[in-house]
Every structure is written in C-alpha cells, then in structure tokens.
Design a protein around this motif. Structure first.
Motif, PDB file in Angstrom:
ATOM      1  N   ILE A  35       0.766  -1.142   0.183  1.00  0.00           N
ATOM      2  CA  ILE A  35      -0.059   0.033   0.099  1.00  0.00           C
ATOM      3  C   ILE A  35       0.963   1.298   0.013  1.00  0.00           C
ATOM      4  O   ILE A  35       2.118   1.257   0.414  1.00  0.00           O
ATOM      5  CB  ILE A  35      -0.943  -0.105   1.221  1.00  0.00           C
ATOM      6  N   GLY A  36       0.359   2.592  -0.304  1.00  0.00           N
ATOM      7  CA  GLY A  36       0.793   3.710  -0.388  1.00  0.00           C
ATOM      8  C   GLY A  36       0.158   4.426  -1.258  1.00  0.00           C
ATOM      9  O   GLY A  36      -0.449   4.290  -2.182  1.00  0.00           O
ATOM     10  N   ASP A 164      -2.048  -5.790  -9.474  1.00  0.00           N
ATOM     11  CA  ASP A 164      -1.786  -4.525  -9.495  1.00  0.00           C
ATOM     12  C   ASP A 164      -3.328  -3.790  -9.512  1.00  0.00           C
ATOM     13  O   ASP A 164      -3.978  -3.760 -10.356  1.00  0.00           O
ATOM     14  CB  ASP A 164      -1.325  -3.814 -10.713  1.00  0.00           C
ATOM     15  N   GLU A 165      -3.853  -3.477  -8.388  1.00  0.00           N
ATOM     16  CA  GLU A 165      -5.179  -3.022  -8.131  1.00  0.00           C
ATOM     17  C   GLU A 165      -6.254  -3.800  -8.985  1.00  0.00           C
ATOM     18  O   GLU A 165      -7.086  -3.197  -9.784  1.00  0.00           O
ATOM     19  CB  GLU A 165      -5.082  -1.418  -8.887  1.00  0.00           C
ATOM     20  N   HIS A 174     -18.302  -9.498  -6.563  1.00  0.00           N
ATOM     21  CA  HIS A 174     -16.613 -10.248  -7.498  1.00  0.00           C
ATOM     22  C   HIS A 174     -15.683  -9.710  -6.759  1.00  0.00           C
ATOM     23  O   HIS A 174     -14.689 -10.541  -6.731  1.00  0.00           O
ATOM     24  CB  HIS A 174     -16.877  -9.683  -8.906  1.00  0.00           C
ATOM     25  N   GLN A 175     -15.493  -8.535  -6.038  1.00  0.00           N
ATOM     26  CA  GLN A 175     -14.460  -8.076  -5.266  1.00  0.00           C
ATOM     27  C   GLN A 175     -14.020  -9.111  -4.161  1.00  0.00           C
ATOM     28  O   GLN A 175     -13.044  -9.685  -4.011  1.00  0.00           O
ATOM     29  CB  GLN A 175     -14.617  -6.818  -4.885  1.00  0.00           C
ATOM     30  N   ILE A 176     -15.140  -9.402  -3.345  1.00  0.00           N
ATOM     31  CA  ILE A 176     -14.909 -10.129  -2.339  1.00  0.00           C
ATOM     32  C   ILE A 176     -14.747 -11.592  -2.675  1.00  0.00           C
ATOM     33  O   ILE A 176     -13.683 -12.239  -2.338  1.00  0.00           O
ATOM     34  CB  ILE A 176     -16.314 -10.155  -1.079  1.00  0.00           C
ATOM     35  N   ASP A 199      -7.045  -0.259  -1.224  1.00  0.00           N
ATOM     36  CA  ASP A 199      -8.164  -0.572  -0.229  1.00  0.00           C
ATOM     37  C   ASP A 199      -7.584  -1.102   0.982  1.00  0.00           C
ATOM     38  O   ASP A 199      -7.154  -2.179   1.192  1.00  0.00           O
ATOM     39  CB  ASP A 199      -9.086  -1.455  -0.749  1.00  0.00           C
ATOM     40  N   ILE A 200      -6.907  -0.229   1.879  1.00  0.00           N
ATOM     41  CA  ILE A 200      -6.217  -0.513   3.093  1.00  0.00           C
ATOM     42  C   ILE A 200      -7.072  -1.777   3.939  1.00  0.00           C
ATOM     43  O   ILE A 200      -6.558  -2.427   4.676  1.00  0.00           O
ATOM     44  CB  ILE A 200      -5.879   0.683   4.030  1.00  0.00           C
TER      45      ILE A 200
END
Ligand code: ADP
Length: 276
Positions: A35-36, A164-165, A174-176, A199-200
């Motif tokens: 992250i960053g 990468d993202e 679909h993300q989960i 997404d931290i």
C-alpha cells in the motif's frame, strides 16, 4: 523459503529516483499487501519483481536464484501478473485470452493438450467467466474483462501472482469473491500473493503482512496490526483516519474522516476511544 527477495533495490525512469533501497522477502504461501499513496512506486516495484524492469541498484531473486539468470518464459512459469489496465487491443475470444495463460508451459514441440483445456476451464469456472467463453473480450465490461485476465493468470498456474489494483473495476460481490478465491488458493495450494491495493481495509482483512511505501521507500512492513495505524497513515498519506478493531476479526479497520463531516463525530456510539 524466500520465493521473492529484493536486496537494496533502487530504480529511476529518468533522473528522479522512484525506488530507493527496497529490501524485503516473501515466503512461499504468503499473502503480502503493498500500500502507499499515488506515485509511491508500487507498480514500478511489481514490474521489477516480474523482471520487466531491471533494478538500477540491488538484486531481485526468485526461488533464491538471481532473476537475471531466468529467460522471460521461465519467469512466466513462476510469476503471473494481473495488470491494472485490462484493455486488450485484439479481438480475441475470452477462451483464447485465458488459453494464452498456458503459453509459458507450451513449447515449439508441445501444443495445447486436453489437460491445458481443463486447466483453462477450471480457471474460468473459478472466476465466473465461463458464461462468456465464446464472446469477444472487447465486448465485455471493464469488470468482466478484469475477471478474464485473472482467469488467464490462474491458467498460468504460477507460484506467485502479482495483482496491481486488480479489483478496482469489480463490483463488491466479485471483489470479495476474488479475494476469497485468492485466500483459498493461498491456503490450499500455497499460492504466494503479492497485491498492490488502495483499499487498506481489504489489505488488513486478507494480507498476512503489509508493506507501506512512501516516496519510493519502505516506510514500514509487518502484520496489519503493526503497519495499519493512524499515525502511520497520517504520516504517509497526510490524512487523518480513525483506526479501530474490526468486530469480525479484531484486525485494524480504517475509517476515513472528511473534514467537512468531522463535527458529526458526536453521533458516534463507539465505546472505545478511537485511535487518532
Ligand atoms: P504507484 O503505483 O505507487 O502509483 P508508480 O510506480 O506508478 O507509483 O510511479 C512511481 C513514480 O514513477 C511516479 O512519480 C510516476 O510518475 C513515475 N513513473 C511511472 N511510470 C513512469 C514511466 N513510464 N516513465 C517515467 N516516469 C514514470
């Protein structure tokens, strides 16, 4: 065993140094989050790990061998990448794109066999892309296309997957589903996952360790508890956040604080004092 290791890696595109003295290692079967803020060097670091860019200083090793000793297709047998940009120039069918994932395993004397098609079908089933196998990739939405590229990476049967993202265009279902799939492959098949994410909270939830990059350097690396703290986020992102414990698992949970809403803090019913 360290599957990916960097020692003193530095990189610049032109004159400005983009990465400085990056040293870390990832164990086999680890789930590492990077992250960053924008421009802190996350994508560049992934490209160095994948051998696309050679570091100006320092070394990268894969499976304890200097990456410079490998040919491109040897790296592709070990490392698959799901890029940020899912656009595809040519009008291949979805199945053809996923089948490309097998190419590092094929050779001049080995064409696709039944087992390759089975691996492709399995990768498509895991990513919910079988329903559009015969369609042109260019007809799909950004999120659907992204899932096809994830299927292609899985068909590659890598030891390490670099993301990468990769969930940026996906809806929450679909993300989960994607992160659950990555976690399952990570646990069951010891797939090593290195993911860049904005997404931290997702990083906190899924990653064994998190690396926080700041201006091309490692600010901190450790468990989510060690790295995802309000002072670290404030220092690196120049943003005030509240970090408390996620009630589901006790892991750090970040809540953004918009300045315009800060006077509504009195509506909070939180018992414990938030960490500012
Ligand atoms: P992040 O992924 O954290 O947003 P990047 O690795 O993409 O960061 O970029 C780090 C720095 O390198 C930025 O300042 C960016 O402008 C610069 N940069 C990225 N790609 C290139 C390129 N192809 N040529 C020149 N500079 C680049």
């Amino acid at each position: 065993m360290a599957i990916v290791k960097t020692e003193g890696v530095g990189f610049s595109y032109e004159s400005d140094r983009v990465l400085k003295d990056i040293s870390f290692e990832t164990r086999e079967g680890e789930f590492l989050g990077i992250i960053g803020p924008n421009g802190s060097g996350k994508t560049t670091l992934l490209k160095i790990i994948d051998g696309i860019f050679a570091p100006r200083e320092g070394t990268v090793s894969i499976n304890e061998t200097d990456i410079r000793k490998f040919k491109r297709h040897d790296i592709a047998k070990m490392i698959a990448v799901v890029p940020q940009d899912s656009s595809v120039t040519f009008s291949f069918t979805v199945q053809e794109v996923v089948l490309m994932g097998r190419s590092p395993h094929l050779g001049r004397l080995r064409f696709e066999e039944q087992s390759d098609f089975e691996i492709v079908r399995k990768a498509m089933a895991m990513t919910d892309t079988l329903p559009f196998a015969a369609r042109s990739i260019n007809e799909l939405s950004g999120g659907e296309r992204q899932r096809v590229l994830i299927a292609r990476a899985l068909a590659q049967q890598p030891q390490v997957i670099l993301l990468d993202e990769s969930t940026a265009f996906l809806d929450i279902k679909h993300q989960i589903a994607f992160f659950d799939l990555m976690k399952n492959l990570n646990k069951m098949e010891k797939l090593t996952v290195i993911t860049v994410t904005h997404d931290i909270n997702l990083a906190s939830f899924f990653c064994d360790r998190v690396m926080l990059l700041s201006d091309g350097e490692i600010h901190s690396v450790g468990t989510p508890d060690e790295v995802i703290t309000a002072p670290n986020i404030k220092e690196v992102y120049e943003t005030n956040v509240i970090v408390d414990a996620n009630p589901l698992n006790g892991l750090p949970r970040v809540t953004l604080m918009a300045l315009s809403l800060s006077d509504q803090g009195s509506r909070s019913e939180a018992g414990a004092a938030p960490q500012l």
